[in-house]
Design a protein around this motif. Sequence first.
Motif, PDB file in Angstrom:
ATOM      1  N   THR B 260      36.419 -49.167  61.219  1.00 27.89           N
ATOM      2  CA  THR B 260      35.932 -48.052  60.403  1.00 27.89           C
ATOM      3  C   THR B 260      35.587 -46.857  61.278  1.00 27.89           C
ATOM      4  O   THR B 260      34.815 -46.009  60.903  1.00 27.89           O
ATOM      5  CB  THR B 260      34.682 -48.457  59.614  1.00 27.89           C
ATOM      6  N   VAL B 261      36.165 -46.857  62.473  1.00 27.42           N
ATOM      7  CA  VAL B 261      35.825 -45.772  63.386  1.00 27.42           C
ATOM      8  C   VAL B 261      36.578 -44.502  62.991  1.00 27.42           C
ATOM      9  O   VAL B 261      37.794 -44.428  63.100  1.00 27.42           O
ATOM     10  CB  VAL B 261      36.183 -46.141  64.837  1.00 27.42           C
ATOM     11  N   VAL B 262      35.852 -43.557  62.464  1.00 27.81           N
ATOM     12  CA  VAL B 262      36.457 -42.269  62.159  1.00 27.81           C
ATOM     13  C   VAL B 262      35.860 -41.286  63.148  1.00 27.81           C
ATOM     14  O   VAL B 262      34.646 -41.155  63.240  1.00 27.81           O
ATOM     15  CB  VAL B 262      36.142 -41.826  60.720  1.00 27.81           C
ATOM     16  N   VAL B 263      36.713 -40.650  63.918  1.00 30.21           N
ATOM     17  CA  VAL B 263      36.203 -39.700  64.894  1.00 30.21           C
ATOM     18  C   VAL B 263      36.108 -38.338  64.215  1.00 30.21           C
ATOM     19  O   VAL B 263      37.115 -37.746  63.839  1.00 30.21           O
ATOM     20  CB  VAL B 263      37.123 -39.622  66.122  1.00 30.21           C
ATOM     21  N   ALA B 264      34.880 -37.901  63.988  1.00 33.32           N
ATOM     22  CA  ALA B 264      34.696 -36.609  63.338  1.00 33.32           C
ATOM     23  C   ALA B 264      34.822 -35.514  64.372  1.00 33.32           C
ATOM     24  O   ALA B 264      34.025 -35.414  65.289  1.00 33.32           O
ATOM     25  CB  ALA B 264      33.334 -36.557  62.659  1.00 33.32           C
ATOM     26  N   GLY B 265      35.865 -34.728  64.249  1.00 32.99           N
ATOM     27  CA  GLY B 265      36.080 -33.654  65.210  1.00 32.99           C
ATOM     28  C   GLY B 265      35.974 -32.310  64.522  1.00 32.99           C
ATOM     29  O   GLY B 265      35.284 -32.153  63.516  1.00 32.99           O
ATOM     30  N   GLY B 317      40.269 -40.278  56.786  1.00 32.39           N
ATOM     31  CA  GLY B 317      39.732 -39.291  57.702  1.00 32.39           C
ATOM     32  C   GLY B 317      38.345 -38.806  57.316  1.00 32.39           C
ATOM     33  O   GLY B 317      37.629 -39.470  56.574  1.00 32.39           O
ATOM     34  N   ALA B 318      37.976 -37.643  57.837  1.00 28.98           N
ATOM     35  CA  ALA B 318      36.638 -37.109  57.597  1.00 28.98           C
ATOM     36  C   ALA B 318      36.700 -35.609  57.366  1.00 28.98           C
ATOM     37  O   ALA B 318      37.581 -34.936  57.892  1.00 28.98           O
ATOM     38  CB  ALA B 318      35.736 -37.414  58.787  1.00 28.98           C
ATOM     39  N   VAL B 319      35.771 -35.117  56.559  1.00 25.07           N
ATOM     40  CA  VAL B 319      35.668 -33.675  56.332  1.00 25.07           C
ATOM     41  C   VAL B 319      34.225 -33.239  56.555  1.00 25.07           C
ATOM     42  O   VAL B 319      33.303 -34.046  56.487  1.00 25.07           O
ATOM     43  CB  VAL B 319      36.107 -33.287  54.902  1.00 25.07           C
ATOM     44  N   ARG B 323      28.785 -25.796  54.238  1.00 27.79           N
ATOM     45  CA  ARG B 323      27.464 -25.238  53.977  1.00 27.79           C
ATOM     46  C   ARG B 323      26.383 -25.973  54.756  1.00 27.79           C
ATOM     47  O   ARG B 323      25.451 -25.366  55.274  1.00 27.79           O
ATOM     48  CB  ARG B 323      27.125 -25.331  52.483  1.00 27.79           C
ATOM     49  N   THR B 324      26.506 -27.301  54.831  1.00 26.73           N
ATOM     50  CA  THR B 324      25.437 -28.088  55.446  1.00 26.73           C
ATOM     51  C   THR B 324      25.842 -28.725  56.762  1.00 26.73           C
ATOM     52  O   THR B 324      24.989 -29.200  57.509  1.00 26.73           O
ATOM     53  CB  THR B 324      25.028 -29.239  54.507  1.00 26.73           C
ATOM     54  N   GLY B 325      27.151 -28.764  57.046  1.00 28.20           N
ATOM     55  CA  GLY B 325      27.610 -29.422  58.268  1.00 28.20           C
ATOM     56  C   GLY B 325      27.725 -30.929  58.100  1.00 28.20           C
ATOM     57  O   GLY B 325      28.108 -31.645  59.022  1.00 28.20           O
ATOM     58  N   GLU B 326      27.394 -31.426  56.911  1.00 30.62           N
ATOM     59  CA  GLU B 326      27.411 -32.874  56.666  1.00 30.62           C
ATOM     60  C   GLU B 326      28.837 -33.409  56.697  1.00 30.62           C
ATOM     61  O   GLU B 326      29.757 -32.804  56.173  1.00 30.62           O
ATOM     62  CB  GLU B 326      26.788 -33.141  55.298  1.00 30.62           C
ATOM     63  N   ILE B 327      28.982 -34.576  57.343  1.00 31.44           N
ATOM     64  CA  ILE B 327      30.302 -35.211  57.448  1.00 31.44           C
ATOM     65  C   ILE B 327      30.476 -36.232  56.326  1.00 31.44           C
ATOM     66  O   ILE B 327      29.594 -37.028  56.060  1.00 31.44           O
ATOM     67  CB  ILE B 327      30.438 -35.936  58.810  1.00 31.44           C
ATOM     68  N   THR B 328      31.618 -36.191  55.666  1.00 33.32           N
ATOM     69  CA  THR B 328      31.941 -37.210  54.672  1.00 33.32           C
ATOM     70  C   THR B 328      33.179 -37.951  55.138  1.00 33.32           C
ATOM     71  O   THR B 328      34.193 -37.331  55.460  1.00 33.32           O
ATOM     72  CB  THR B 328      32.215 -36.570  53.297  1.00 33.32           C
TER      73      THR B 328
END
Lengths: 372, 351
Positions: B260-265, B317-319, B323-328
């Motif tokens: 489940t490793v998603v690298v948030a870049g 992936g991730a987004v 507005r908040t910088g929160e990663i989903t």
Amino acid sequence: MTAIDPTAHLTAEQIEELGRELDAIRDEVIASRGEKDAAYIRKVISAQRKLELVSRGVLLFSFFPPAWLIGTAGLSVAKIMDNMEIGHNILHGQWDWMRDPKIHSTTWEWDHVSPSDQWKHSHNELHHKYTNVIGKDNDLGYGIMRVDEDQRWHPIHLGQPLWNFINACFFEYGIAAYDLELGKNLHKRRRKNPEFRARAKAVGRKIRKQVLKDYVIHPLLSGPSFLTTLAATFTANLVRNIWSHSVIMCGHFPEGVQVFERRSIKGETRGQWYLRQMMGSANISGSKAMHFMTGNLSHQIEHHLFPDLPSNRYAEVAVKVRALFEKYELEYVTGPLPKQVFSAWHKVFRLSLPNKKPKVKTPDREQELVAA
Amino acid sequence: MTSTALRGRAWKLLEMVTTPLLPSDYLDLVSPLRAGADLRGRIEAVHPETGDAATIVIRPGRGWRGHTAGQYVRIGVDVDGVRLWRAYSLTSPTNRQDGRVTITVKAIPDGKVSNHLVRRATPGTLIQLDQPTGDFVLPQAKPAKVLYLTAGSGITPVMGMLRDTEFDDVVMVHCAPQPQDVIFRNELHALVEDKKLRLTEVHTDTDGMLDIARLDELVPDWAERETWACGPAGLLDAAEKHWSEHGVPEHLHTERFRPTVVVAGDGGEVTFSATGKTVDADGATPLLDVGEEAGVLMPSGCRMGICFGCTSPLKAGAVRDLRTGEITEAEPGVLIQTCVSAAAGPCDIER
């Protein structure tokens, strides 16, 4: 647009600072959203369904007057809950963060003749983005009324108190028509537009289903109580319509609420957008029960600033928002329901007549900001 | 045929009564586990296994089709009000009399769901279930000799097998940091006492990681055994290499827990999987704009995050919320607002 701009004392920097402070309030709620909030909406939904079931059950015996009274009252409250605290707020995406597909803006359908997706477009997208911008926000007078001194008066406006009353009684149909932009689309050429026809068909389907359920199936199931159940459902719909119309009128119509010109929102910053929501909305004060029955739209100002925050959090947000109004010396328009309803209706009557005062022209926001 | 048609009619009539809701919206209030409902389960008990692992006893809804030993199930749990889905191996035997099933969960650092299940889940809670699935199962014909090679929570699917099917000759090699970290230790030792299992525990804190070459010494006849291996990728990679090099890869069955490793870049390659388009996006451009630029038909609305008209499924992936910088991160059923979300690494939007 109004004679005196109540935000004229604010500098551009102050408006942006205000925006940052409001963002901070929003972030705080988002960071603390959790189990309690999810439990709240689930509880409300479950209570609404149970109330509706029981009320409809009682109405099976509505030939007996006390049963009629209890069943009708219960059904009215259930319908108000469905439209206000549940439907309106879920369709705003307030509960999308739970990732429960059953309580999600993309799947919810409500007890209302306007199909959810059409209402979402006209309400969430047009009304909430263009709050109180004349010509852009059709909630202002629903396209059938004159709501500001600067709008040109026409003899037809003499009838607007009557239109408004009829609209209140059949409010859900008014909203469906408003979502369809009937006024604009009934012109000969537009009527044939396939996209409009598809939407009109969807509304027709929804109306058919709603009418069939309320005025045929349930009365039939009641057997000997056919007529009394029919009357009960009609009454419940009427009560719900007048109630929601009143609440919604209080949101943007009372005296003291500002309207804006189209050109004033050109190049609007986040701070200016927030400020427009603050000046374009009005609250209703009252008890917890009152806030609940209005779907927390009694916190209309907070709702317009943060339309996607869970409704059960508006009360705590309101305390902070009100403090900002005071800090920036702005008027927080609020009052008890009867007062706000009277104020809104007074405006409807007043503007049905031509203006007494001559029109005063004010410079628009952009020029002011450049000057500041 | 007629009875189906009749039932269809009756259901249609019920739908007219409950419109715009469905009859199930009301039935769920009283009987969420009934046949025909969306599959759910009720947690009936939580038994601690080790300091950071627990077995959850679940009563599945009537629609549960049953599992095969070694399979896993996806469950949806509400953690802090948010529904999260994870897959866990079933540890109960398939013939359990009371119809309950169990999963055994090890709390992993920062694991939202695993920590919730091990430390906070309470009996009575409803969870969402999928039907069990997975090919990490025993064959129809009983092999003469069996080897189970496991590490950490990799023991869970194998425990399901051990409890389900008895073999004449079973060896298990299990790795865990310390003796007290061995999940099901008492039960394993009881099996050893009953001579139903030969067990080697490798305690990695003192013995170091298992060197796969040591198998020759621990289980001399390993190459003759039908082997089921489950554990971290390193162990499985080494095992696959080892079995291949000795020319017996067909004897090895492995189960990899989905990484489940998603690298948030910051930005990344965006795939619009329904349209079949792939474009590069930076970390500041809303995905709605990225899609429109690429000619993908994107639903849109207010373009400022307030109307939820642009919500689209995030498949992988991730987004980042602009507005908040929160990663989903992508999970089944996750929808994002494309007008206020930007790529945080490679991602897939189903449009």
